[in-house]
Design an enzyme around this catalytic site. Sequence first.
Site, PDB file in Angstrom:
ATOM      1  N   PRO A 158      -0.010   4.126   8.769  1.00  0.00           N
ATOM      2  CA  PRO A 158      -1.348   3.414   8.422  1.00  0.00           C
ATOM      3  C   PRO A 158      -1.083   2.526   7.621  1.00  0.00           C
ATOM      4  O   PRO A 158      -0.332   2.400   6.568  1.00  0.00           O
ATOM      5  CB  PRO A 158      -2.146   4.545   7.837  1.00  0.00           C
ATOM      6  CG  PRO A 158      -1.876   5.908   8.239  1.00  0.00           C
ATOM      7  CD  PRO A 158      -0.196   5.687   8.494  1.00  0.00           C
ATOM      8  N   CYS A 159      -1.710   1.101   8.002  1.00  0.00           N
ATOM      9  CA  CYS A 159      -1.317  -0.061   7.494  1.00  0.00           C
ATOM     10  C   CYS A 159      -2.164  -0.679   6.696  1.00  0.00           C
ATOM     11  O   CYS A 159      -2.277  -1.908   6.116  1.00  0.00           O
ATOM     12  CB  CYS A 159      -1.074  -1.220   8.617  1.00  0.00           C
ATOM     13  SG  CYS A 159      -2.139  -1.503   9.898  1.00  0.00           S
ATOM     14  N   GLN A 160      -3.682  -0.235   6.260  1.00  0.00           N
ATOM     15  CA  GLN A 160      -4.551  -0.831   5.734  1.00  0.00           C
ATOM     16  C   GLN A 160      -4.307  -1.157   4.467  1.00  0.00           C
ATOM     17  O   GLN A 160      -4.686  -2.384   3.824  1.00  0.00           O
ATOM     18  CB  GLN A 160      -6.005   0.030   5.555  1.00  0.00           C
ATOM     19  CG  GLN A 160      -6.590   0.387   7.152  1.00  0.00           C
ATOM     20  CD  GLN A 160      -6.030   1.493   7.748  1.00  0.00           C
ATOM     21  OE1 GLN A 160      -4.917   2.026   7.625  1.00  0.00           O
ATOM     22  NE2 GLN A 160      -6.776   2.034   8.582  1.00  0.00           N
ATOM     23  N   PHE A 201      -1.486  -2.085   3.252  1.00  0.00           N
ATOM     24  CA  PHE A 201      -0.703  -3.467   3.240  1.00  0.00           C
ATOM     25  C   PHE A 201      -1.208  -4.757   3.898  1.00  0.00           C
ATOM     26  O   PHE A 201      -0.747  -5.735   3.739  1.00  0.00           O
ATOM     27  CB  PHE A 201       0.604  -3.037   4.084  1.00  0.00           C
ATOM     28  CG  PHE A 201       1.426  -1.894   3.579  1.00  0.00           C
ATOM     29  CD1 PHE A 201       1.952  -2.003   2.220  1.00  0.00           C
ATOM     30  CD2 PHE A 201       1.895  -0.771   4.271  1.00  0.00           C
ATOM     31  CE1 PHE A 201       2.926  -1.183   1.690  1.00  0.00           C
ATOM     32  CE2 PHE A 201       2.717   0.113   3.808  1.00  0.00           C
ATOM     33  CZ  PHE A 201       3.075  -0.031   2.392  1.00  0.00           C
TER      34      PHE A 201
END
Length: 281
Positions: free
Chosen positions: A73-75, A77
């Site tokens: 999950p990249c939210q 970053f």
Amino acid sequence: MKINQLDLFSGIGGFHLGFHQAGYKVNSHFSEIDKHAIAVYKNQFKDATYSGSVDTIRSEQLPNIDLITFGSPCQDFSIAGQRKGMQGDRSSLILEAIRLISECRPRVFIWENVKGTFSSNGGEDFASILQAFTNIGGYRLEWQLLNTSWLLPQNRERIYLVGYLGELPRNWRGVFPLIEPSGEDFKVEEPRAAVTKCLTARGQEYHSGMQLLRESNGEYRNLTPIECERLQGFPDNHTAYGDYDGEVMPMTKTQRYKQCGNAVTVDVVQAIAEKLKPLFK
């Protein structure tokens, strides 16, 4: 070429499909918590095994794993997110993936994430991630910022990091750079559609973010789900149906947009998979 894949944060199977299209016979064990993404994966890869949430998986439950793939999950970053970095609840799940790499010791692992990971917390988060990968022990690491626009008509920059273990083949050149400055290493394909705005990874923005420029009159319109699939390298209607515990049901347009926006680009994965073939022989 047969491989056992552990596909973490698997979404709708972009990593699985990319390796399949590169000629691998993929036996996939996949992990995901979004019920709609799980349903699409089950419908498209009927022999795949669902392994539950990443924090519940243990190596003793799995066969010998050759490949671990994950776009964690990249939210936290993302430039568009709140930039909490490794302190964010979602991004810290990467530590579970690192645990599984340590337990399974695959020949290769691949991590994908947003460009903002480079600059999150002044670069300290990316340095911490590299240190965590290094601490596993034995893996050589390579990474590169790749853009979907090199292969398909959307501007989507993502970091791809590859770790590989064991003896290297003679004359091994490495995985990156994927595209040499001269363009000779991997020929850019002809665009499959008109140039578009970037697909958003946040489903609630698809009405404003997913638009296609009409070449005939210059006006914008919403992309169709099939166009979104094509922009990510998926076959038409890949997300049209999901298998919900044995019952195949149609997927809503909202979910189809969301699943495409969250996916890795199949063509980019395929290009990486081609470069990795000498390691699996």
